[in-house]
Enzyme design. Structure first.
Site, short mmCIF file in Angstrom:
data_model
loop_
_atom_site.label_atom_id
_atom_site.label_comp_id
_atom_site.label_asym_id
_atom_site.label_seq_id
_atom_site.Cartn_x
_atom_site.Cartn_y
_atom_site.Cartn_z
N TYR A 149 0.84 -1.20 0.00
CA TYR A 149 0.00 0.00 0.00
C TYR A 149 0.88 1.25 0.00
CZ TYR A 149 -3.36 3.47 1.77
OH TYR A 149 -4.14 4.58 1.95
N ALA A 150 1.87 1.30 0.91
CA ALA A 150 2.72 2.48 1.03
C ALA A 150 3.48 2.74 -0.28
CB ALA A 150 3.69 2.32 2.19
N ILE A 182 -8.74 9.00 8.59
CA ILE A 182 -10.18 9.19 8.39
C ILE A 182 -10.91 7.86 8.62
CG2 ILE A 182 -11.94 9.88 6.73
CD1 ILE A 182 -10.05 12.15 7.54
N1 LIG Z 1 -9.11 6.67 5.38
C1 LIG Z 1 -7.86 7.08 5.61
O1 LIG Z 1 -7.43 7.27 6.76
C2 LIG Z 1 -6.94 7.35 4.43
C3 LIG Z 1 -5.65 7.83 4.70
C4 LIG Z 1 -4.78 8.06 3.63
C5 LIG Z 1 -5.22 7.85 2.33
N2 LIG Z 1 -6.47 7.38 2.10
C6 LIG Z 1 -6.88 7.17 0.71
O2 LIG Z 1 -8.11 7.82 0.46
C7 LIG Z 1 -8.80 7.13 -0.60
C8 LIG Z 1 -10.22 6.82 -0.16
O3 LIG Z 1 -10.13 5.84 0.86
P1 LIG Z 1 -11.21 5.59 2.00
O4 LIG Z 1 -10.50 5.60 3.29
O5 LIG Z 1 -12.39 6.45 1.78
O6 LIG Z 1 -11.52 4.04 1.73
P2 LIG Z 1 -12.85 3.22 1.43
O7 LIG Z 1 -12.54 1.80 1.69
O8 LIG Z 1 -13.99 3.81 2.18
O9 LIG Z 1 -13.04 3.46 -0.11
C9 LIG Z 1 -12.25 2.81 -1.07
C10 LIG Z 1 -13.20 2.35 -2.16
O10 LIG Z 1 -12.44 1.76 -3.23
C11 LIG Z 1 -13.21 0.73 -3.77
N3 LIG Z 1 -12.40 -0.18 -4.55
C12 LIG Z 1 -11.51 -1.09 -4.10
N4 LIG Z 1 -10.99 -1.78 -5.14
C13 LIG Z 1 -11.55 -1.26 -6.26
C14 LIG Z 1 -11.41 -1.54 -7.64
N5 LIG Z 1 -10.58 -2.51 -8.08
N6 LIG Z 1 -12.14 -0.83 -8.54
C15 LIG Z 1 -13.01 0.13 -8.11
N7 LIG Z 1 -13.19 0.43 -6.80
C16 LIG Z 1 -12.46 -0.27 -5.90
C17 LIG Z 1 -13.84 0.07 -2.53
O11 LIG Z 1 -14.95 -0.75 -2.87
C18 LIG Z 1 -14.20 1.28 -1.70
O12 LIG Z 1 -15.53 1.71 -1.97
C19 LIG Z 1 -7.98 5.88 -0.90
O13 LIG Z 1 -7.17 6.10 -2.02
C20 LIG Z 1 -7.14 5.73 0.35
O14 LIG Z 1 -5.96 5.00 0.11
C21 LIG Z 1 -7.35 7.13 3.12
#
Ligand SMILES: NC(=O)c1ccc[n+]([C@@H]2O[C@H](COP(=O)([O-])OP(=O)(O)OC[C@H]3O[C@@H](n4cnc5c(N)ncnc54)[C@H](O)[C@@H]3O)[C@@H](O)[C@H]2O)c1
Length: 242
Positions: A149-150, A182
């Site tokens: 992931y990182a 988040i």
């Molecule tokens: N939540 C945090 O603390 C945090 C921190 C840093 C970065 N992020 C990044 O923010 C973004 C949103 O993340 P989030 O926390 O809302 O996560 P989340 O899990 O709520 O949303 C991610 C979505 O991606 C979808 N997904 C996964 N594989 C997929 C694919 N192959 N095709 C289409 N959709 C797919 C999932 O079904 C999900 O709905 C991500 O890129 C995540 O890495 C989140």
């Protein structure tokens, strides 16, 4: 100063928008009069009727190109892309199988590339557009059991900066958001309670998806004149008890 982002007449594509930050962004865009379209492998359980949902796996280049063509046929334009779809498996590098590594990069990195390739010809032709990708604090800090992931999130910073340079002459902006910690399905799965979640709560605090929306609306709006930038949303101030 009030923030009055107006999305009337604009079309936003949000990948990974069935949940979490993407869903909150799609809702906010629709509330401001825009058309929000979501690509996700998950069903649209948390999305209301205003938001158009397509079952698309972003790691599948042909599927992405086909689905973007369908959106362009229907709406005539895509003004903005918020590329949020991601997976965050937990595993040691030593024990990681090839599929886990490939799948993480295929969704988190390749998926962003395919979506950018699909939306950019329309943006370039109209000489207007905004793309936002998500990095993560783990891109810089790293963490045990999060190498795939990182690595994907580190690569996205370089990708976005390079793409921003490529398309700047066409007035298309590409920026990267670090959303902070988040509370979303992905966060909960990657940070089980009984230690890690409590650690974040005690250090950075844990925000809600809605806390990130302002950063995203800003980057999508013409108030954001920057490109190739990274916008870091660190901890929020404590909410006052009402
Ligand atoms: N939540 C945090 O603390 C945090 C921190 C840093 C970065 N992020 C990044 O923010 C973004 C949103 O993340 P989030 O926390 O809302 O996560 P989340 O899990 O709520 O949303 C991610 C979505 O991606 C979808 N997904 C996964 N594989 C997929 C694919 N192959 N095709 C289409 N959709 C797919 C999932 O079904 C999900 O709905 C991500 O890129 C995540 O890495 C989140």
């Amino acid at each position: 100063m009030k923030s009055t982002f107006d999305a009337q007449g604009e079309v936003l594509l949000v990948t990974g928008g069935a949940n979490g930050i993407g869903a909150a962004t799609a809702r906010a865009f629709a509330e401001r009069g825009g058309t929000a379209v979501v690509f996700d492998v998950a069903p649209a359980e948390d999305l209301d009727d205003r938001i158009e949902h397509h079952r698309v796996d972003v790691s599948d280049r042909e599927a992405v190109l086909h689905a973007v063509d369908a959106v362009l046929d229907k709406h005539g334009r895509i003004d903005a892309l918020v590329a949020g779809a991601a997976v965050q498996p937990r595993c040691d590098v030593v024990g990681m199988d090839a599929h886990t590594w490939r799948q993480t990069l295929a969704v988190n990195l390749d998926g962003v590339v395919w979506c950018c390739q699909a939306v950019l010809p329309d943006m370039i032709a109209r000489r207007s557009g905004s793309i936002v990708v998500f990095s993560s604090g783990l891109a810089h800090a790293g963490r045990a059991q999060a190498a795939a992931y990182a690595a994907s999130k580190g690569a996205l910073i370089s990708f976005a900066k390079s793409l921003a340079a490529e398309v700047a002459d066409y007035r298309v902006r590409v920026n990267t958001v670090f959303p902070g910690v988040i509370d979303t399905p992905q966060f909960r799965a990657a940070n089980p309670s009984g230690g890690e979640r409590e650690h974040w709560a005690a250090t950075t605090g844990i925000g809600s998806p809605e806390d990130v929306v302002g950063c995203l609306l800003f980057l999508l709006s013409d108030a954001a004149t920057m490109t190739g930038s990274t916008l870091t949303r660190d901890r929020a101030f404590a909410q006052e008890a009402s």
